[in-house]
Motif scaffolding. Structure first.
Motif, PDB file in Angstrom:
ATOM      1  N   ILE A  39       0.838  -1.389   0.085  1.00  0.00           N
ATOM      2  CA  ILE A  39      -0.153   0.076   0.063  1.00  0.00           C
ATOM      3  C   ILE A  39       0.748   1.255   0.088  1.00  0.00           C
ATOM      4  CG2 ILE A  39      -1.473   1.408   1.370  1.00  0.00           C
ATOM      5  CD1 ILE A  39      -2.902  -1.031   2.178  1.00  0.00           C
ATOM      6  N   TYR A  40       1.968   1.152   0.767  1.00  0.00           N
ATOM      7  CA  TYR A  40       2.872   2.352   0.802  1.00  0.00           C
ATOM      8  C   TYR A  40       3.518   2.805  -0.523  1.00  0.00           C
ATOM      9  CZ  TYR A  40       7.097   4.955   1.303  1.00  0.00           C
ATOM     10  OH  TYR A  40       8.024   5.627   0.847  1.00  0.00           O
ATOM     11  N   LYS A  41       3.831   1.490  -1.347  1.00  0.00           N
ATOM     12  CA  LYS A  41       4.531   1.644  -2.674  1.00  0.00           C
ATOM     13  C   LYS A  41       3.605   2.208  -3.587  1.00  0.00           C
ATOM     14  CE  LYS A  41       8.010  -1.969  -1.836  1.00  0.00           C
ATOM     15  NZ  LYS A  41       8.617  -3.385  -2.239  1.00  0.00           N
ATOM     16  N   PHE A  46       1.550   6.882  -6.747  1.00  0.00           N
ATOM     17  CA  PHE A  46       0.411   7.817  -7.189  1.00  0.00           C
ATOM     18  C   PHE A  46       0.979   9.206  -6.873  1.00  0.00           C
ATOM     19  CE2 PHE A  46      -2.911  10.523  -5.734  1.00  0.00           C
ATOM     20  CZ  PHE A  46      -4.080  10.150  -6.803  1.00  0.00           C
ATOM     21  N   LEU A  47       1.411   9.628  -5.604  1.00  0.00           N
ATOM     22  CA  LEU A  47       1.835  11.102  -5.237  1.00  0.00           C
ATOM     23  C   LEU A  47       2.670  11.651  -6.089  1.00  0.00           C
ATOM     24  CD1 LEU A  47       1.656  10.900  -1.522  1.00  0.00           C
ATOM     25  CD2 LEU A  47      -0.129  11.744  -2.892  1.00  0.00           C
ATOM     26  N   LEU A  48       3.783  10.796  -6.672  1.00  0.00           N
ATOM     27  CA  LEU A  48       4.866  11.232  -7.259  1.00  0.00           C
ATOM     28  C   LEU A  48       4.395  11.467  -8.697  1.00  0.00           C
ATOM     29  CD1 LEU A  48       7.851   9.474  -5.913  1.00  0.00           C
ATOM     30  CD2 LEU A  48       6.985  11.824  -5.526  1.00  0.00           C
ATOM     31  N   LEU A  49       3.627  10.491  -9.292  1.00  0.00           N
ATOM     32  CA  LEU A  49       3.322  10.449 -10.488  1.00  0.00           C
ATOM     33  C   LEU A  49       2.352  12.007 -10.748  1.00  0.00           C
ATOM     34  CD1 LEU A  49       2.999   9.478 -13.569  1.00  0.00           C
ATOM     35  CD2 LEU A  49       1.056   8.135 -12.701  1.00  0.00           C
ATOM     36  N   LEU A 208      -7.928  12.504  -5.146  1.00  0.00           N
ATOM     37  CA  LEU A 208      -7.462  11.539  -4.031  1.00  0.00           C
ATOM     38  C   LEU A 208      -6.058  11.987  -3.617  1.00  0.00           C
ATOM     39  CD1 LEU A 208      -8.187   8.246  -6.354  1.00  0.00           C
ATOM     40  CD2 LEU A 208      -9.459   9.086  -4.572  1.00  0.00           C
ATOM     41  N   PHE A 209      -5.426  13.195  -3.977  1.00  0.00           N
ATOM     42  CA  PHE A 209      -4.214  13.394  -3.584  1.00  0.00           C
ATOM     43  C   PHE A 209      -3.874  13.500  -2.059  1.00  0.00           C
ATOM     44  CE2 PHE A 209      -0.955  16.917  -2.876  1.00  0.00           C
ATOM     45  CZ  PHE A 209       0.118  16.044  -3.349  1.00  0.00           C
ATOM     46  N   ARG A 210      -4.838  14.548  -1.456  1.00  0.00           N
ATOM     47  CA  ARG A 210      -4.567  14.921  -0.245  1.00  0.00           C
ATOM     48  C   ARG A 210      -4.528  13.718   0.764  1.00  0.00           C
ATOM     49  NH1 ARG A 210      -1.305  19.264   0.697  1.00  0.00           N
ATOM     50  NH2 ARG A 210      -1.812  20.537  -0.718  1.00  0.00           N
ATOM     51  N   GLY A 211      -6.010  12.816   0.376  1.00  0.00           N
ATOM     52  CA  GLY A 211      -5.912  11.688   1.236  1.00  0.00           C
ATOM     53  C   GLY A 211      -5.018  10.877   1.249  1.00  0.00           C
ATOM     54  N   PHE A 212      -4.326  10.468   0.203  1.00  0.00           N
ATOM     55  CA  PHE A 212      -3.312   9.689   0.208  1.00  0.00           C
ATOM     56  C   PHE A 212      -1.950  10.025   0.762  1.00  0.00           C
ATOM     57  CE2 PHE A 212      -4.815   6.976  -3.997  1.00  0.00           C
ATOM     58  CZ  PHE A 212      -5.294   6.259  -2.996  1.00  0.00           C
ATOM     59  N   LEU A 213      -1.748  11.567   0.676  1.00  0.00           N
ATOM     60  CA  LEU A 213      -0.796  12.064   1.221  1.00  0.00           C
ATOM     61  C   LEU A 213      -0.665  12.097   2.835  1.00  0.00           C
ATOM     62  CD1 LEU A 213       2.018  13.970   1.178  1.00  0.00           C
ATOM     63  CD2 LEU A 213       0.289  16.066   1.201  1.00  0.00           C
ATOM     64  N   SER A 214      -1.983  12.179   3.244  1.00  0.00           N
ATOM     65  CA  SER A 214      -2.144  12.017   4.710  1.00  0.00           C
ATOM     66  C   SER A 214      -1.906  10.667   5.256  1.00  0.00           C
ATOM     67  CB  SER A 214      -3.858  12.323   5.085  1.00  0.00           C
ATOM     68  OG  SER A 214      -3.994  13.593   4.778  1.00  0.00           O
ATOM     69  N   ILE A 215      -2.412   9.572   4.543  1.00  0.00           N
ATOM     70  CA  ILE A 215      -1.850   8.224   5.086  1.00  0.00           C
ATOM     71  C   ILE A 215      -0.382   7.953   4.959  1.00  0.00           C
ATOM     72  CG2 ILE A 215      -2.109   5.668   4.119  1.00  0.00           C
ATOM     73  CD1 ILE A 215      -4.835   6.512   3.108  1.00  0.00           C
ATOM     74  N   ILE A 219       2.396   6.763   8.044  1.00  0.00           N
ATOM     75  CA  ILE A 219       3.286   5.657   7.725  1.00  0.00           C
ATOM     76  C   ILE A 219       4.887   6.488   8.306  1.00  0.00           C
ATOM     77  CG2 ILE A 219       4.697   4.178   6.106  1.00  0.00           C
ATOM     78  CD1 ILE A 219       2.027   4.275   4.502  1.00  0.00           C
ATOM     79  N   MET A 220       5.417   7.618   7.631  1.00  0.00           N
ATOM     80  CA  MET A 220       6.400   8.248   8.112  1.00  0.00           C
ATOM     81  C   MET A 220       6.565   8.463   9.529  1.00  0.00           C
ATOM     82  SD  MET A 220       7.086  10.423   4.485  1.00  0.00           S
ATOM     83  CE  MET A 220       8.746  10.059   4.785  1.00  0.00           C
ATOM     84  N   GLY A 221       5.254   8.918  10.015  1.00  0.00           N
ATOM     85  CA  GLY A 221       5.219   9.325  11.492  1.00  0.00           C
ATOM     86  C   GLY A 221       5.755   8.076  12.328  1.00  0.00           C
TER      87      GLY A 221
END
Length: 332
Positions: A39-41, A46-49, A208-215, A219-221
């Motif tokens: 899921i992280y990958k 998605f975000l970088l694309l 979908l961008f902001r939602g995925f960024l929050s997830i 993970i990073m936290g």
């Protein structure tokens, strides 16, 4: 200072830092929450694309002949900002080299929210700027991230081998460009330039961008919490760097913008845009790229210094500072 602390509090409540802190708290409390690596990958891709697509679209709509010299300056600045961190922050006592370089990479990369904040303020101040100036950000963003990855890879390669081992720099650059994170960014830029992806961009990537960024920040936290002990002894250095680096980077970029102004007629407002994107630090493309490409770096160091300190400084200090300088030069 009042504006700075107000923006600092807003940053704590923002999806980027707020969800990062949430992940730190959850992990610190001993939660068994786990997010599958697959899921992280996917989220990272998605975000970088999406970031690459937005940059490619902006470049395609720009005047390429006028863009050439400012774009070259942006590339130089992105690389230079990483090297500044490598020869300043990385030299301080107790600072891990990879943490310093990753921090430089994040400060060299660009914040889309900071860029969005400066344009309406230039309009309000009546300062003209090139419509394509916002397209400069990928020219600074990608070189900064690639430089950070290459510098960190050279260092870790030297540490893994003997001091006499020859480091193949071109091989490292090639591997960095072929890494999944940088490939996703470059693919997005290429597709944004060569195709017209606006319909799918607006209907799929943007919503979908902001939602995925929050997830991703959760993970990073959680990862940062596991490595918090590494940061405690040197946190003050990252805070100091986070405050002064945006101002220094902004002045370097503004100076370059003025040189280009003398050579080509690049507007003073365009120089302000260049200064502000140099002063900003990435909250979108940078964290997932660095997390994937420099896994040994501590996210709490580079995200904490950039998002908690650097972004409020860029918005509350650098934007009014460089707009004020521009107004004095233009006599407005």
């Amino acid at each position: 200072m009042s504006d700075f602390f107000t923006l600092f509090l807003k940053q704590v409540q923002s999806p980027t830092l707020g969800f990062l802190i949430g992940g730190i708290i959850v992990a610190a409390l001993g939660s068994q929450l786990k997010i599958p690596d697959s899921i992280y990958k996917f989220i990272t891709f998605f975000l970088l694309l999406k970031v690459g697509l937005s940059g490619g679209i902006a470049i395609r709509k720009s005047n390429l002949s006028e863009l050439l010299l400012p774009a070259l300056a942006a590339v130089v600045l992105g690389i230079l900002i990483v090297l500044i961190a490598r020869f300043t922050l990385a030299k301080l006592s107790g600072i891990r080299f990879v943490d310093a370089v990753a921090t430089g990479g994040l400060f060299g990369a660009v914040s889309g929210s900071t860029l969005a904040a400066v344009l309406p303020q230039l309009d309000s101040a009546g300062i003209e700027y090139e419509a394509w100036s916002a397209a400069l950000y990928p020219f600074m963003d990608i070189p900064a991230l690639v430089t950070a990855i290459v510098v960190a890879s050279i260092y870790t390669g030297q540490q893994a081998g003997s001091s006499s081992d020859k480091v193949e720099i071109w091989t490292i650059i090639k591997e960095s460009l072929q890494s999944s994170a940088v490939t996703a960014l470059l693919l997005g830029v290429a597709l944004g330039i060569a195709t017209k992806p606006e319909p799918v961009y607006e209907s799929f990537f943007n919503p979908l961008f902001r939602g995925f960024l929050s997830i991703l920040m959760i993970i990073m936290g959680m990862e940062a919490a596991q490595r918090m002990n590494e940061l405690r002894k040197v946190a003050q250095w990252f805070a100091i760097y986070g405050f002064f680096a945006p101002i220094l980077h902004g002045f370097l970029a503004f100076g370059m913008g003025l040189v280009i102004h003398k050579i080509t007629g690049f507007s003073i407002g365009g120089a302000v845009v260049l200064a502000v994107i140099a002063a900003s630090s990435s909250d979108i493309s940078g964290p997932p790229t660095l997390r994937a490409a420099i896994p040994s770096a501590n996210p709490s160091s580079y995200i904490g210094s950039s998002t908690a300190i650097g972004t409020p400084v860029a918005i509350a200090v650098c934007i009014p500072l460089f707009i004020g300088i521009a107004q004095s030069m233009l006599g407005t």
